[in-house]
Enzyme design. Structure first.
Site, PDB file in Angstrom:
ATOM      1  N   PRO A   1      34.904  62.378 -36.088  1.00  0.00           N
ATOM      2  CA  PRO A   1      34.745  62.293 -34.636  1.00  0.00           C
ATOM      3  C   PRO A   1      36.077  62.576 -33.948  1.00  0.00           C
ATOM      4  CG  PRO A   1      34.936  60.091 -35.576  1.00  0.00           C
ATOM      5  CD  PRO A   1      35.025  61.049 -36.731  1.00  0.00           C
TER       6      PRO A   1
ATOM      7  N   GLU B   1      29.408  75.118 -31.701  1.00  0.00           N
ATOM      8  CA  GLU B   1      28.874  74.855 -30.354  1.00  0.00           C
ATOM      9  C   GLU B   1      30.082  74.643 -29.457  1.00  0.00           C
ATOM     10  OE1 GLU B   1      25.746  74.897 -29.384  1.00  0.00           O
ATOM     11  OE2 GLU B   1      24.780  75.056 -31.339  1.00  0.00           O
ATOM     12  N   LEU B   2      30.356  75.601 -28.568  1.00  0.00           N
ATOM     13  CA  LEU B   2      31.648  75.619 -27.878  1.00  0.00           C
ATOM     14  C   LEU B   2      31.501  75.421 -26.369  1.00  0.00           C
ATOM     15  CD1 LEU B   2      33.128  78.550 -29.976  1.00  0.00           C
ATOM     16  CD2 LEU B   2      33.207  76.101 -30.460  1.00  0.00           C
TER      17      LEU B   2
ATOM     18  N   CYS C   1      28.958  70.013 -21.838  1.00  0.00           N
ATOM     19  CA  CYS C   1      29.150  71.447 -22.107  1.00  0.00           C
ATOM     20  C   CYS C   1      28.211  72.285 -21.263  1.00  0.00           C
ATOM     21  CB  CYS C   1      28.955  71.728 -23.585  1.00  0.00           C
ATOM     22  SG  CYS C   1      27.408  71.097 -24.238  1.00  0.00           S
TER      23      CYS C   1
END
Ligand code: NDP
Length: 516
Positions: free
Chosen positions: A181, A252-253, A286
């Site tokens: 994490p 995943e950006l 995001c």
């Protein structure tokens, strides 16, 4: 926060660390240190991976039903213990009670149930029929075999949904998982390790490697696949490191999601959606609404509605259910980025209709902000702000809105508002993003059946749906020849007669009849 170190699984033996005593975890709404966790070093990561390799085959052998049973128990655990989970999330992120409940508890509970139910269906052997006559009579299969040990590296904005969430399908596929994490928000992951242990997950099938970027990098060196969620900048480094080892990766950006409001839109709905999805989680999502393009005839009314709604938001430290709408920001450097974007916009001519500055006093707060008179020369319109800001731009037409929406290196999500649904869909199809909602925003994330991922520099691969679990497996093709001759026509020895026969067969299969 009792015995944090014991929960990690990383700290059972004295861990090799990255040279520091540990990582202090702060509550961003108060600035107080609430826990310290180990900064796990490369040697310890290697030890964890070795343990994971030992236990993974047993976990895989349990089968979907048994694995699903544990996930269903975890689903119930998350709901039964939601106060504790929410308290942990709120304490390390500074988000509101509702942001933790809606986007984290609800997601995790749904994901445990979804993958428990659907993993077997998505990973079932596929029988394939081939058009090639040489395959006649043979049994053709594709099966999905777990990769082994999956490394999940997560961000700080949704420690349960985005850090831990991807571990669920990886586990259901039969892999062992090591989660790294964010150093800013490790406590929720440790709590989930406790959850899975209580729910009967065999030891070491899920481990948490608390630490910083070096811990993440070390993890890539040990695992068979890496699932990364975070910034585009770090994602590129992760891809390079994974490529050096030739292991698969999924990224995943970041995003800069556009909202398009057409002249026939329901402005009340559009304004409510814009404000909610720009400000929820203090904009640290995001797929939050990061920029809005409004057709000129409805621009003034839309701006007026948005400004009024933002003015009504209460911001502050979450004091329990219903206490505030907008909480703290989680990560100090992110507050600097938000401030920089707003300052840059103002210097280049933007107007601040609401907010526009840090809140004075305790904690990491940036006031909910509405900007107008913005252009694509401003960072607020081109870079990911990841804060509670809503820049709104007037456009002459739907055509201009689409062109501006696509004028971005990102392509994660997007939304279109119009009462003409056919037109809305047509516009959505022309926005180059992984997902676009019509008369809605972001909601696609809740349908775990739908692939979710980024176009352009917003990512590689997808989460959710069949692809969201198959990526944790390697497909294996199996061909079984049932009635078989002693020798096939194409085998040795080569003879003139056989070659001529083959020529006729090829002509018959591929070149019969006339072609235009
Ligand atoms: P970062 O890219 O800074 O960090 C993500 C994770 O990578 C953290 O755990 C970080 O550790 C770790 N890390 C840092 N350096 C390395 C390295 N060299 N090798 C391996 N791991 C490393 O992202 P943020 O935490 O700041 O998260 C915010 C970003 O995440 C935003 O851009 C947001 O858009 C994106 N995001 C994307 C989502 C999507 O689904 N597309 C969902 C949620 C967020 P540490 O924190 O300890 O430095």
């Amino acid at each position: 926060m009792a015995s944090v170190d014991q929960q990690s699984g990383a700290a059972e033996a004295a861990p090799s660390t990255n040279g520091s005593a540990g990582i202090a975890v702060e509550n961003p709404a108060t600035g107080q240190v609430i826990a310290t966790v180990p900064n796990v070093g490369a040697g310890e990561v290697a030890r964890m991976a070795a343990q994971a390799r030992v236990v993974q085959p047993g976990w895989e052998a349990l089968g979907f039903e048994e694995r699903g049973r544990i996930m269903r128990r975890a689903q119930k655990w998350v709901i039964d213990n939601q106060d504790r989970v929410i308290e942990t999330i709120v304490s390390e992120t500074g988000k509101t009670y509702e942001d933790a409940q809606l986007a984290e508890i609800s997601y995790a509970a749904s994901a445990f149930g979804f993958w428990a139910k659907n993993a077997e269906k998505y990973l079932a052997d596929e029988k394939v029929r081939s058009a090639n006559v040489f395959m006649t009579g043979k049994k053709l299969l594709v099966r999905y075999r777990p990769l082994g040990v999956v490394g999940v590296i997560g961000p700080w904005n949704y420690p349960l949904t985005n850090s831990f969430g991807d571990c669920i399908p990886a586990l259901m596929a039969g892999n062992a998982v090591i989660l790294k994490p964010s150093e800013v928000t490790p406590l929720t992951s440790l709590l989930m390790a406790e959850c899975l242990e209580e729910c009967g997950l065999p030891n070491q099938v899920f481990q948490v490697a608390t630490g910083d970027g070096e811990t993440g990098a070390a993890l890539i060196d040990e695992v068979d696949m890496v699932m990364f969620t975070g910034s585009t900048r770090t994602g590129r480094k992760v891809a390079v490191r994974a490529a050096e080892r030739l292991i698969p990766y999924s990224l995943e950006l970041g995003g800069k999601d556009p909202m398009i409001v057409l002249r026939d839109a329901d402005l009340e709905r559009a304004a409510n959606t814009a404000v909610f999805y720009a400000m929820a989680n203090s904009g640290q999502t995001c797929i939050s609404v990061e920029r809005v393009y409004v057709e000129a005839p409805v621009y003034d009314e839309f701006v007026q509605k948005v400004t009024q709604k933002v003015a009504e938001l209460r911001q502050g430290r979450a004091g329990g259910p219903g206490s505030v709408e907008v909480g703290a920001m989680t990560f100090p450097p992110q507050l600097d980025i938000v401030e920089r974007h707003v300052t840059d916009a103002v210097e280049k001519g933007a107007k601040v209709l609401m907010g526009g500055k840090r809140r004075e006093g305790e904690g990491l707060f940036f006031e909910p902000t509405v900007l107008t008179d913005v252009t694509h020369e401003m960072e607020a319109m081109t870079e990911e702000t990841f804060g509670p800001t809503l820049p709104i731009m007037k456009v002459a037409s739907a055509e201009e809105a689409i062109q501006r929406a696509n004028d971005s290196m990102y392509g994660l999500g997007g939304s279109v508002f119009t009462n003409d649904l056919a037109k809305g869909e047509a516009v959505a199809r022309r926005v180059r993003s992984g997902a676009v909602c019509v008369n809605d925003a972001l909601i696609n994330y809740l349908a775990l059946e739908l692939p979710m991922g980024g176009a352009k520099q917003s990512g590689v691969g997808t989460r959710h749906g069949a692809g969201g679990i198959r990526k944790y497996c390697e497909p294996q093709t199996i061909v079984i020849s049932r009635p078989f001759p002693k020798r096939d026509i194409h085998m040795y020895p080569y003879t003139e007669k056989n070659t001529e026969r083959m020529r006729k067969v090829l002509k018959f299969i591929h070149a019969r009849g006339k072609r235009d």
